[in-house]
Scaffold this motif. Sequence first.
Motif, short mmCIF file in Angstrom:
data_model
loop_
_atom_site.label_atom_id
_atom_site.label_comp_id
_atom_site.label_asym_id
_atom_site.label_seq_id
_atom_site.Cartn_x
_atom_site.Cartn_y
_atom_site.Cartn_z
N GLY A 159 17.33 -65.96 52.93
CA GLY A 159 16.72 -67.40 52.50
C GLY A 159 16.74 -67.62 51.54
N THR A 160 16.73 -66.50 50.77
CA THR A 160 16.16 -66.64 49.01
C THR A 160 17.83 -66.69 48.34
N THR A 161 18.20 -66.92 48.74
CA THR A 161 19.40 -66.85 48.06
C THR A 161 20.67 -67.45 48.59
N ASP A 162 21.56 -68.77 47.97
CA ASP A 162 23.18 -68.96 49.05
C ASP A 162 24.15 -68.89 49.37
N ILE A 163 23.83 -67.83 50.12
CA ILE A 163 25.45 -67.34 51.03
C ILE A 163 25.55 -68.05 51.42
N ASP A 164 25.29 -69.39 52.23
CA ASP A 164 26.49 -70.37 52.25
C ASP A 164 27.31 -70.85 51.48
N THR A 165 27.01 -71.22 50.13
CA THR A 165 28.57 -71.63 49.50
C THR A 165 29.21 -70.17 49.06
N LEU A 166 28.54 -69.00 48.74
CA LEU A 166 29.22 -67.59 48.62
C LEU A 166 30.18 -67.21 50.20
N ASP A 167 30.13 -68.20 51.12
CA ASP A 167 30.89 -68.25 52.55
C ASP A 167 31.92 -68.88 52.47
N ALA A 168 31.72 -70.22 51.98
CA ALA A 168 32.76 -70.86 51.68
C ALA A 168 33.59 -70.82 50.49
N PHE A 169 33.25 -69.84 49.59
CA PHE A 169 33.82 -69.71 48.84
C PHE A 169 35.12 -68.85 49.39
N GLU A 170 34.01 -68.00 50.07
CA GLU A 170 34.84 -67.05 50.26
C GLU A 170 36.13 -67.03 51.25
N TYR A 171 36.13 -68.23 52.39
CA TYR A 171 36.72 -68.51 53.42
C TYR A 171 38.26 -69.51 52.74
N THR A 172 37.68 -69.26 51.17
CA THR A 172 39.25 -70.15 50.67
C THR A 172 40.14 -68.99 50.20
N ILE A 173 39.44 -68.06 50.10
CA ILE A 173 40.61 -67.05 49.43
C ILE A 173 40.92 -65.65 49.61
N GLU A 174 40.05 -65.09 51.50
CA GLU A 174 39.60 -64.26 52.48
C GLU A 174 41.48 -63.85 53.10
N ARG A 175 42.03 -65.11 53.24
CA ARG A 175 43.58 -64.37 53.76
C ARG A 175 44.34 -64.10 53.16
N ASP A 176 43.56 -64.73 52.07
CA ASP A 176 45.22 -63.81 50.65
C ASP A 176 44.43 -62.92 49.87
N TYR A 177 43.54 -61.79 51.20
CA TYR A 177 43.01 -60.71 49.91
C TYR A 177 43.61 -59.66 49.70
N ARG A 178 44.64 -59.27 50.41
CA ARG A 178 46.04 -58.40 50.23
C ARG A 178 46.81 -58.69 48.61
N ARG A 179 47.24 -60.03 48.98
CA ARG A 179 47.71 -60.66 47.50
C ARG A 179 47.27 -60.84 46.10
N LEU A 180 46.28 -60.83 46.21
CA LEU A 180 44.90 -61.33 45.00
C LEU A 180 44.38 -59.82 44.99
N THR A 181 44.75 -58.58 45.44
CA THR A 181 44.64 -57.74 45.05
C THR A 181 46.07 -57.08 44.42
N ALA A 182 46.86 -56.87 45.16
CA ALA A 182 47.54 -56.46 44.61
C ALA A 182 48.38 -56.04 43.15
N ARG A 183 47.94 -57.37 42.19
CA ARG A 183 48.41 -57.48 40.72
C ARG A 183 48.19 -55.85 40.49
#
Length: 183
Positions: A159-183
């Motif tokens: 509760g001392t840090t904002d992991i809610d915003t981190l989670d929301a951000f990560e939901y936008t990119i997690e499906r493309d993990y392989r594509r984003l790391t393949a470079r």
Amino acid sequence: KPLHPWRVRIGVDFGGNGSKHAFVATAILPGWSGVVGLASQRIDPVAQDADFLADRLLEFCMAVFARWGEIQFIFCDSGEQTLINHIRTRLRACPLSWLADRVQNSAKIQIIDRIRLTSILMGGGRFWYMPEAATLRNALAAALWSQKHPGVDERLDDGTTDIDTLDAFEYTIERDYRRLTAR
């Protein structure tokens, strides 16, 4: 020069006991060459209902669409199906009604893999954020490792840090993990 994102996605993390709702709009750049945090917002859920949450999300989506001209998907925390269904219903009755069919559950890949993905993007100079994404910037700056289990890479979630915003951000990119790391 204006940014012309290739794919705009919105991540939604639902708040609850001591946490807040978080919305993050992210652009996935052409060829999965990088990501840009376009906008972010936190909403206090105290004394609020599902209509209030849906109204705030609609306002956020309308502002993102007005500025960037696209929303490909809305990825929501999959643990709250009642709220997700309510959001779909409310979207069907608004000017962005086509978005109702683009609301999907987050993939919920392992948290450590989501953190690694963000770190890879940042370390490779492939992550940026716009001024409208101040809560995302602040959440990333304040993120800490937990010391609860020594030797285990685990994000501090007390509760001392904002992991809610981190989670929301990560939901936008997690499906493309392989594509984003393949470079």
